[in-house]
Design a protein around this motif. Structure first.
Motif, PDB file in Angstrom:
ATOM      1  N   HIS A  76     -15.021   1.206   2.612  1.00  0.00           N
ATOM      2  CA  HIS A  76     -13.696   1.533   2.183  1.00  0.00           C
ATOM      3  C   HIS A  76     -12.720   2.061   0.990  1.00  0.00           C
ATOM      4  O   HIS A  76     -13.659   1.407  -0.131  1.00  0.00           O
ATOM      5  N   GLY A  77     -11.840   2.129   0.685  1.00  0.00           N
ATOM      6  CA  GLY A  77     -11.282   2.081  -0.660  1.00  0.00           C
ATOM      7  C   GLY A  77      -9.726   1.404  -0.321  1.00  0.00           C
ATOM      8  O   GLY A  77      -9.407   0.067  -0.288  1.00  0.00           O
ATOM      9  N   TRP A  78      -9.012   1.508  -1.885  1.00  0.00           N
ATOM     10  CA  TRP A  78      -8.296   0.669  -2.075  1.00  0.00           C
ATOM     11  C   TRP A  78      -7.175   1.523  -1.991  1.00  0.00           C
ATOM     12  O   TRP A  78      -6.690   2.637  -2.702  1.00  0.00           O
ATOM     13  N   PRO A  79      -5.852   0.966  -1.907  1.00  0.00           N
ATOM     14  CA  PRO A  79      -5.388  -0.253  -0.951  1.00  0.00           C
ATOM     15  C   PRO A  79      -5.647  -0.325   0.440  1.00  0.00           C
ATOM     16  O   PRO A  79      -4.938   0.051   1.300  1.00  0.00           O
ATOM     17  N   TYR A  80      -6.973   0.218   0.629  1.00  0.00           N
ATOM     18  CA  TYR A  80      -6.912   0.097   2.577  1.00  0.00           C
ATOM     19  C   TYR A  80      -8.162  -1.128   2.728  1.00  0.00           C
ATOM     20  O   TYR A  80      -8.394  -1.559   1.757  1.00  0.00           O
ATOM     21  N   GLY A 205       1.783  -5.978 -15.053  1.00  0.00           N
ATOM     22  CA  GLY A 205       1.152  -5.359 -14.017  1.00  0.00           C
ATOM     23  C   GLY A 205       0.716  -6.517 -13.063  1.00  0.00           C
ATOM     24  O   GLY A 205       0.215  -6.297 -11.690  1.00  0.00           O
ATOM     25  N   ARG A 206      -0.692  -7.289 -13.831  1.00  0.00           N
ATOM     26  CA  ARG A 206      -1.362  -8.241 -12.931  1.00  0.00           C
ATOM     27  C   ARG A 206      -0.262  -8.805 -12.313  1.00  0.00           C
ATOM     28  O   ARG A 206      -0.284  -9.202 -10.796  1.00  0.00           O
ATOM     29  N   TYR A 212       3.823  -8.216  -5.111  1.00  0.00           N
ATOM     30  CA  TYR A 212       4.138  -6.961  -4.521  1.00  0.00           C
ATOM     31  C   TYR A 212       3.334  -6.458  -4.516  1.00  0.00           C
ATOM     32  O   TYR A 212       3.365  -5.403  -4.035  1.00  0.00           O
ATOM     33  N   ARG A 213       1.980  -7.091  -3.623  1.00  0.00           N
ATOM     34  CA  ARG A 213       0.865  -6.050  -3.158  1.00  0.00           C
ATOM     35  C   ARG A 213       1.386  -5.496  -2.117  1.00  0.00           C
ATOM     36  O   ARG A 213       0.550  -4.257  -1.928  1.00  0.00           O
ATOM     37  N   ASP A 243      -4.689 -10.420   1.483  1.00  0.00           N
ATOM     38  CA  ASP A 243      -3.960 -11.639   0.755  1.00  0.00           C
ATOM     39  C   ASP A 243      -4.909 -12.627   0.916  1.00  0.00           C
ATOM     40  O   ASP A 243      -5.327 -14.201   0.283  1.00  0.00           O
ATOM     41  N   ASN A 244      -6.677 -12.018   1.088  1.00  0.00           N
ATOM     42  CA  ASN A 244      -7.926 -12.108   0.584  1.00  0.00           C
ATOM     43  C   ASN A 244      -7.324 -13.243  -1.325  1.00  0.00           C
ATOM     44  O   ASN A 244      -7.041 -12.094  -2.016  1.00  0.00           O
ATOM     45  N   PRO A 245      -8.210 -14.910  -1.470  1.00  0.00           N
ATOM     46  CA  PRO A 245      -7.482 -15.197  -2.270  1.00  0.00           C
ATOM     47  C   PRO A 245      -8.300 -14.095  -3.728  1.00  0.00           C
ATOM     48  O   PRO A 245      -7.517 -14.625  -5.310  1.00  0.00           O
TER      49      PRO A 245
END
Length: 342
Positions: A76-80, A205-206, A212-213, A243-245
């Protein structure tokens, strides 16, 4: 989202959806229309995920299909997350494949084994993770397929370890990049499409992505797939993986590394040197593109010569955006089944 970083980067923002490259898999070019036989969203869950220690990670992954079947690894990719393949996996499993869909580092139930391991998102690290997973699962050879970060990772595995790859399916084609190629400025209108990379380059941005992810990711989904009418439940199934740390650290490092704003690990230096030469991919390949991909993506004509084996490109019609496997599961599965037949 994936960044098409290669020597042809100046031309990558052309009308990709208008190009159709015919290849040896076909007697002529073909457009894939998403079939109504498999309605996207027909499946919502993989059931219980498995975990395996592989390299520096404990990898969470979905598996389906016969254990003795030919292996297919879906990236998969981001943000998926792996739910991008929730309708693809049953199709491939029913066709006799052993299907494995791992959470990339920084997603879902995948965790680092050691607290002091660098939270590194560079392309070489992600590709090495796939080889480590194959070793851990005792898979000598697999078909690899993916989109966005997953397509780049699959491209790298196919290019550097062709002896481990039976065939390749890559959405948006050849996405192997380098820091040097990414240092070349684009015209302002093209740079505008990479706004989130500049945002991630800042501490603001970080912090913004950390806070707000979900909102950020949903916006990317909407921009990248403007005709995809996903519902909140579909989004939330994937958003839980963010939610992965280590998620924010991996995402931020990935994009900062691409722009040369963050160092990689020395152990990947030789691999990155090889990738900076943009190696040709020799394994049988089908590349795919959606006709409504709202994310920056290369023109198929710009990368067709990077595939020297049996090759075909397909344009998937019907308003299909960046998350092609989830929006057009039948077309994605069909490409895998066809390229596996050789």
């Amino acid at each position: 989202m994936s960044q098409p970083a290669n020597p042809d980067r100046r031309r990558l923002l052309g009308a990709a959806a208008l190009a159709l490259v015919a290849g040896p898999f076909l007697s002529g070019g073909r457009l894939f229309a998403q079939s109504g036989a498999v309605k996207p969203g027909s499946h919502t869950s993989f059931g219980t995920l498995k975990q395996v220690e592989a390299g520096v990670l404990n990898v969470g992954y979905a598996e389906a299909g016969p254990a003795e079947g030919p292996a297919v690894i879906l990236l998969h990719g981001w943000p998926y997350d792996i739910h991008a393949f929730v309708d693809v996996v049953p199709l491939l499993a029913s066709a006799g494949f052993r299907v494995i869909a791992p959470h990339l580092r920084g997603y879902g139930t995948t965790r680092f084994l050691a607290a002091d391991t660098p939270r590194n998102g560079q392309q070489g690290a992600l590709a090495t993770d796939v080889i480590a997973l194959m070793d851990a699962l005792k898979i000598d050879k697999a078909l690899v397929a993916g989109f966005d970060w997953g397509a780049r990772t699959a491209d790298i595995v196919a290019a550097i370890w062709p002896e481990r790859v039976k065939a390749l399916v890559s959405v948006s084609g050849y996405l192997i990049g380098s820091q040097e190629a990414n240092s070349t400025p684009l015209p302002p209108s093209a740079e505008l499409q990479w706004w989130y990379q500049y945002y991630f380059a800042t501490e603001r941005g970080r912090l913004g992505y950390e806070k707000y992810r979900r909102e950020f990711s949903k916006l990317i989904w909407q921009l990248a797939s403007p005709k995809w009418t996903f519902d909140d439940a579909t989004f939330e199934r994937s958003a839980a993986s963010f939610d992965n740390p280590d998620h924010v650290a991996i995402v931020i490092h990935n994009y900062r590394w691409r722009l040369g704003l963050a160092p990689g690990e020395a152990r990947f230096d030789e691999l990155e040197k090889r990738l900076a030469e943009f190696p040709v991919i020799t394994v049988p390949t089908i590349t795919l593109e959606g006709d409504a991909n709202g994310a920056p993506h290369p023109d198929p004509k710009a990368y067709a010569k990077k595939f020297s084996g049996k090759y075909a490109h397909r344009l998937v019609t019907g308003g299909i955006g960046h998350n092609l496997p989830q929006e057009a599961p039948r077309a994605f599965a069909d490409a895998i089944i066809e390229v596996a037949r050789g």
